[in-house]
Design an enzyme around this catalytic site. Structure first.
Site, PDB file in Angstrom:
ATOM      1  N   LYS A 146      43.524  40.498  65.728  1.00 53.21           N
ATOM      2  CA  LYS A 146      44.528  40.432  64.658  1.00 53.21           C
ATOM      3  C   LYS A 146      44.358  41.647  63.749  1.00 53.21           C
ATOM      4  O   LYS A 146      43.240  41.974  63.354  1.00 53.21           O
ATOM      5  CB  LYS A 146      44.373  39.139  63.845  1.00 53.21           C
ATOM      6  CG  LYS A 146      44.738  37.879  64.641  1.00 53.21           C
ATOM      7  CD  LYS A 146      44.563  36.651  63.778  1.00 53.21           C
ATOM      8  CE  LYS A 146      44.630  35.377  64.600  1.00 53.21           C
ATOM      9  NZ  LYS A 146      45.966  34.831  64.766  1.00 53.21           N
TER      10      LYS A 146
ATOM     11  N   LYS B 156      36.924  31.858  75.336  1.00 55.75           N
ATOM     12  CA  LYS B 156      36.086  30.826  74.778  1.00 55.75           C
ATOM     13  C   LYS B 156      36.469  29.471  75.380  1.00 55.75           C
ATOM     14  O   LYS B 156      37.597  29.340  75.833  1.00 55.75           O
ATOM     15  CB  LYS B 156      36.232  30.798  73.263  1.00 55.75           C
ATOM     16  CG  LYS B 156      37.533  30.145  72.794  1.00 55.75           C
ATOM     17  CD  LYS B 156      37.519  29.942  71.309  1.00 55.75           C
ATOM     18  CE  LYS B 156      38.792  29.360  70.823  1.00 55.75           C
ATOM     19  NZ  LYS B 156      38.992  27.955  71.007  1.00 55.75           N
TER      20      LYS B 156
ATOM     21  N   ASP C 118      37.676  36.893  71.725  1.00 59.95           N
ATOM     22  CA  ASP C 118      37.972  35.989  70.618  1.00 59.95           C
ATOM     23  C   ASP C 118      39.240  36.583  70.013  1.00 59.95           C
ATOM     24  O   ASP C 118      39.201  37.662  69.397  1.00 59.95           O
ATOM     25  CB  ASP C 118      36.823  36.016  69.597  1.00 59.95           C
ATOM     26  CG  ASP C 118      37.093  35.093  68.420  1.00 59.95           C
ATOM     27  OD1 ASP C 118      38.243  35.068  67.942  1.00 59.95           O
ATOM     28  OD2 ASP C 118      36.155  34.414  67.961  1.00 59.95           O
ATOM     29  N   HIS C 119      40.371  35.899  70.177  1.00 60.48           N
ATOM     30  CA  HIS C 119      41.637  36.567  69.849  1.00 60.48           C
ATOM     31  C   HIS C 119      41.750  36.896  68.359  1.00 60.48           C
ATOM     32  O   HIS C 119      42.519  37.771  67.977  1.00 60.48           O
ATOM     33  CB  HIS C 119      42.842  35.760  70.351  1.00 60.48           C
ATOM     34  CG  HIS C 119      43.224  34.601  69.498  1.00 60.48           C
ATOM     35  ND1 HIS C 119      42.553  33.404  69.520  1.00 60.48           N
ATOM     36  CD2 HIS C 119      44.215  34.441  68.590  1.00 60.48           C
ATOM     37  CE1 HIS C 119      43.124  32.573  68.664  1.00 60.48           C
ATOM     38  NE2 HIS C 119      44.131  33.168  68.078  1.00 60.48           N
TER      39      HIS C 119
ATOM     40  N   ASP D  41      35.910  24.300  68.175  1.00 56.74           N
ATOM     41  CA  ASP D  41      37.178  24.961  68.470  1.00 56.74           C
ATOM     42  C   ASP D  41      37.408  26.180  67.573  1.00 56.74           C
ATOM     43  O   ASP D  41      37.904  27.205  68.037  1.00 56.74           O
ATOM     44  CB  ASP D  41      38.324  23.949  68.275  1.00 56.74           C
ATOM     45  CG  ASP D  41      39.679  24.517  68.671  1.00 56.74           C
ATOM     46  OD1 ASP D  41      39.758  25.111  69.758  1.00 56.74           O
ATOM     47  OD2 ASP D  41      40.644  24.368  67.897  1.00 56.74           O
TER      48      ASP D  41
ATOM     49  N   GLU E 195      45.759  24.656  59.483  1.00 59.00           N
ATOM     50  CA  GLU E 195      46.944  24.603  60.352  1.00 59.00           C
ATOM     51  C   GLU E 195      47.721  23.319  60.090  1.00 59.00           C
ATOM     52  O   GLU E 195      47.120  22.251  60.011  1.00 59.00           O
ATOM     53  CB  GLU E 195      46.529  24.597  61.824  1.00 59.00           C
ATOM     54  CG  GLU E 195      45.820  25.842  62.281  1.00 59.00           C
ATOM     55  CD  GLU E 195      45.418  25.737  63.746  1.00 59.00           C
ATOM     56  OE1 GLU E 195      46.186  26.203  64.584  1.00 59.00           O
ATOM     57  OE2 GLU E 195      44.351  25.181  64.039  1.00 59.00           O
TER      58      GLU E 195
ATOM     59  N   LYS F 189      43.243  20.667  61.341  1.00 60.36           N
ATOM     60  CA  LYS F 189      44.597  20.464  61.860  1.00 60.36           C
ATOM     61  C   LYS F 189      45.335  19.556  60.874  1.00 60.36           C
ATOM     62  O   LYS F 189      44.710  18.802  60.123  1.00 60.36           O
ATOM     63  CB  LYS F 189      44.544  19.756  63.213  1.00 60.36           C
ATOM     64  CG  LYS F 189      43.749  20.498  64.284  1.00 60.36           C
ATOM     65  CD  LYS F 189      44.569  21.566  64.946  1.00 60.36           C
ATOM     66  CE  LYS F 189      43.825  22.216  66.093  1.00 60.36           C
ATOM     67  NZ  LYS F 189      44.344  23.540  66.423  1.00 60.36           N
TER      68      LYS F 189
ATOM     69  N   HIS G 237      35.958  31.805  65.796  1.00 61.72           N
ATOM     70  CA  HIS G 237      36.821  32.552  64.866  1.00 61.72           C
ATOM     71  C   HIS G 237      36.250  32.634  63.448  1.00 61.72           C
ATOM     72  O   HIS G 237      36.208  33.706  62.841  1.00 61.72           O
ATOM     73  CB  HIS G 237      38.208  31.903  64.778  1.00 61.72           C
ATOM     74  CG  HIS G 237      38.855  31.647  66.114  1.00 61.72           C
ATOM     75  ND1 HIS G 237      38.724  32.495  67.180  1.00 61.72           N
ATOM     76  CD2 HIS G 237      39.655  30.638  66.549  1.00 61.72           C
ATOM     77  CE1 HIS G 237      39.413  32.021  68.209  1.00 61.72           C
ATOM     78  NE2 HIS G 237      39.978  30.887  67.850  1.00 61.72           N
TER      79      HIS G 237
ATOM     80  N   ARG H 180      46.366  27.176  91.186  1.00 59.95           N
ATOM     81  CA  ARG H 180      46.312  26.156  92.240  1.00 59.95           C
ATOM     82  C   ARG H 180      47.686  25.877  92.829  1.00 59.95           C
ATOM     83  O   ARG H 180      47.804  25.555  93.989  1.00 59.95           O
ATOM     84  CB  ARG H 180      45.769  24.849  91.655  1.00 59.95           C
ATOM     85  CG  ARG H 180      44.280  24.880  91.476  1.00 59.95           C
ATOM     86  CD  ARG H 180      43.683  23.494  91.520  1.00 59.95           C
ATOM     87  NE  ARG H 180      42.238  23.611  91.356  1.00 59.95           N
ATOM     88  CZ  ARG H 180      41.641  23.669  90.169  1.00 59.95           C
ATOM     89  NH1 ARG H 180      42.343  23.574  89.075  1.00 59.95           N
ATOM     90  NH2 ARG H 180      40.330  23.812  90.080  1.00 59.95           N
TER      91      ARG H 180
HETATM   92  C1  BG6 Z   1      42.510  28.646  69.143  1.00 64.68           C
HETATM   93  C2  BG6 Z   1      42.191  27.193  68.974  1.00 64.68           C
HETATM   94  O1  BG6 Z   1      41.377  29.363  69.540  1.00 64.68           O
HETATM   95  O2  BG6 Z   1      42.980  29.163  67.914  1.00 64.68           O
HETATM   96  C3  BG6 Z   1      43.408  26.418  68.492  1.00 64.68           C
HETATM   97  O3  BG6 Z   1      41.737  26.665  70.219  1.00 64.68           O
HETATM   98  C4  BG6 Z   1      43.958  27.061  67.240  1.00 64.68           C
HETATM   99  O4  BG6 Z   1      43.100  25.058  68.267  1.00 64.68           O
HETATM  100  C5  BG6 Z   1      44.163  28.546  67.448  1.00 64.68           C
HETATM  101  O5  BG6 Z   1      45.185  26.435  66.931  1.00 64.68           O
HETATM  102  C6  BG6 Z   1      44.544  29.221  66.157  1.00 64.68           C
HETATM  103  O6  BG6 Z   1      44.920  30.527  66.435  1.00 64.68           O
HETATM  104  P1  BG6 Z   1      45.964  31.284  65.546  1.00 64.68           P
HETATM  105  O7  BG6 Z   1      46.034  32.651  66.134  1.00 64.68           O
HETATM  106  O8  BG6 Z   1      47.245  30.516  65.654  1.00 64.68           O
HETATM  107  O9  BG6 Z   1      45.400  31.241  64.163  1.00 64.68           O
END
Ligand code: BG6
Length: 489
Positions: A182, A148, A177-178, A235, A216, A340, A240, A46
């Site tokens: 890994k 996501k 989904d990252h 989340d 985390e 968290k 994940h 934007r």
């Molecule tokens: C994200 C979440 O998908 O994954 C975050 O939205 C989270 O809240 C993160 O912190 C964790 O990813 P990674 O790669 O740091 O384990």
């Protein structure tokens, strides 16, 4: 091998994800020679920015990224020349018309549209891309990469899937989904199906329970607005953690290709016993952190974080006891937990084996169970714990471990998850992405929990001190079955 010549359009180009993850990943691919010279990136956002302003922002992003790559001047000038910027509102048809015009005059004909936008923008962009004909594959491929969340619950995920299917073939869609990018997550299948030793004991006859943890120490930070709506369940678990569970529990695919892998993973999600409201009360925990100390620093509780409603019932921690109703896993609890502001960062899968049937050692603690720990992060690796005889005249067994550590075994640092997945999308390999039926199967597990939690507006949420191992309620969840979580710290 290099990807085919392609034009990557990033929606949400001025956002955090683009700057912190996508462009650093693309730069690292370019540095390794994985991107062809004709590769181009168009960022859409934007904000009114010139091409050069946008490039400069991204250059800084690369330097600040987690992989903190040094930006080499000559490499950068070549890479920067491949980047341009288009400013416009995604809700405005004219923006898409301008994009279509620009693409019509610009080879290459292969396009990837990456939606790094807020979820509210996803439907509009997908619909508009199809309306202006950018879904068409007549002259080259046209792919969608979607971040996501894929919906907020089962009904909205189904609606989103229908909308996508109205404009795109499933083979054009890459739901990212990252976690699947890994290295250690990809290794779960190699570990299981590349070694006869482990797979032969990977079932209910030998395994007592499985623990999947993503802890985390960080809070939701500047994402409190998003997190307040999402909570830990949506989340982290709805994507994940359920992916980690599927990789741990799935049957061998008939081949290592996208559909075969997706079929077996979806089988797992479909076999998870849906929770009744009574199950939700007995087998789930949701909790919020209160003020405490993380790594020695005092931090406020969730309710005191800026942007959080004073009466927020958002869970910053959740633990679940899931059951997979199939032949391999009948009776084996799969415990999932994530939160968290916990004591440390720890993402791991711990597979606990049954104890020996009897002990002829004198000490009561000698009946250690063997545990295989797949450490996703940090200290990526795998360890196996077992009992060994204490030296000397003792007849005690003490727990020891055999360790495999990625950093020691391989000289090279693994590529970032986004680099791996972007390259897969460029090459047309959707194995490490999620198919539409998989997304819906995941929501079938999550939605009954969401619904039961939403209905219960009275029971106070459990709490845990920031910097701790989580709420006592989560410990009790396992104690009932005679089990215990591994320590996070
Ligand atoms: C994200 C979440 O998908 O994954 C975050 O939205 C989270 O809240 C993160 O912190 C964790 O990813 P990674 O790669 O740091 O384990």
């Amino acid at each position: 091998p290099q990807a085919k010549p392609c034009l990557l359009v990033i929606f949400g180009a001025t956002g955090d994800l683009t700057r912190r993850k996508l462009i650093p990943a693309l730069y690292s691919l370019s540095r390794k020679g994985c991107l062809p010279p004709e590769f181009q990136i168009i960022g859409i956002g934007r904000r009114a920015l010139s091409d050069d302003d946008f490039r400069e922002q991204q250059r800084q992003g690369i330097e600040e990224s987690a992989e903190s790559q040094h930006v080499d001047a000559s490499l950068w000038s070549g890479f920067a020349a491949q980047i341009s910027y288009l400013s416009g509102d995604f809700n405005d048809r004219q923006t898409l018309d301008r994009l279509a015009e620009r693409l019509a005059s610009a080879p290459p004909a292969n396009r990837i549209f990456y939606l790094a936008t807020a979820p509210s923008a996803t439907s509009t962009i997908v619909r508009e891309l199809a309306t202006v004909g950018l879904n068409c594959e007549d002259n080259g491929f046209s792919r969608l990469v979607i971040e996501k969340p894929f919906g907020q619950d089962l009904a909205s995920a189904q609606a989103l899937n229908r909308l996508i299917a109205a404009g795109f073939q499933e083979s054009q869609v890459y739901r990212i989904d990252h976690y699947l990018g890994k290295e250690t997550v990809q290794n779960v299948l190699f570990f299981r199906f590349g070694n006869a030793l482990f797979e032969s004991v990977w079932n209910r006859n030998h395994i007592e329970f499985v623990e999947i943890t993503a802890a985390e120490p960080l809070g939701a930070g500047h994402r409190a607005g998003y997190y307040e709506e999402a909570g830990a369940l949506r989340d982290m678990v709805a994507n994940h953690l359920l992916q980690l569970l599927a990789l741990t529990a799935m049957e061998a695919p008939v081949a290592l290709d996208a559909d075969a892998v997706h079929d077996r993973k979806t089988d797992v999600w479909r076999s998870i016993r849906p929770m009744t409201p009574a199950d939700v009360a007995a087998r789930t925990v949701r909790a919020q952190y209160v003020a405490g100390a993380v790594n020695g620093d005092r931090v406020p509780g969730w309710l005191e974080e800026p942007g959080v409603r004073p009466d927020s019932r958002t869970e910053t921690y959740t633990a679940l006891d899931l059951r997979i109703d199939n032949w391999r896993w009948g009776g084996v609890p799969f415990y999932l937990r994530t939160g968290k502001r916990l004591a440390a960062q720890a993402t791991e899968i711990a597979v606990h084996f049954k104890r020996p049937p009897l002990s002829f050692f004198p000490c009561t603690d000698c009946l250690q169970s063997n545990v295989i720990i797949l450490r996703i992060q940090p200290d990526e690796g795998i360890s196996l714990t077992f009992g060994a005889k204490e030296p000397g005249t003792s007849r005690n067994a003490v727990p020891v471990s055999m360790d495999f550590c990625y950093r020691e075994a391989f000289a090279e640092d693994p590529p970032s998850a986004y680099a791996v997945l972007l390259l897969d999308a460029l090459r047309g390999d959707s194995t490490q992405f999620t198919r539409s039926d998989g997304v819906e199967a995941q929501w079938r597990v999550i939605t009954p929990i969401q619904d039961a939690w939403a209905k219960d507006t009275d029971t106070p949420l459990a709490t845990y001190e920031a910097g701790s191992e989580g709420p006592a309620e989560a410990d009790r969840l396992l104690e009932r079955n005679g089990h215990e979580w591994r320590s996070i710290g």
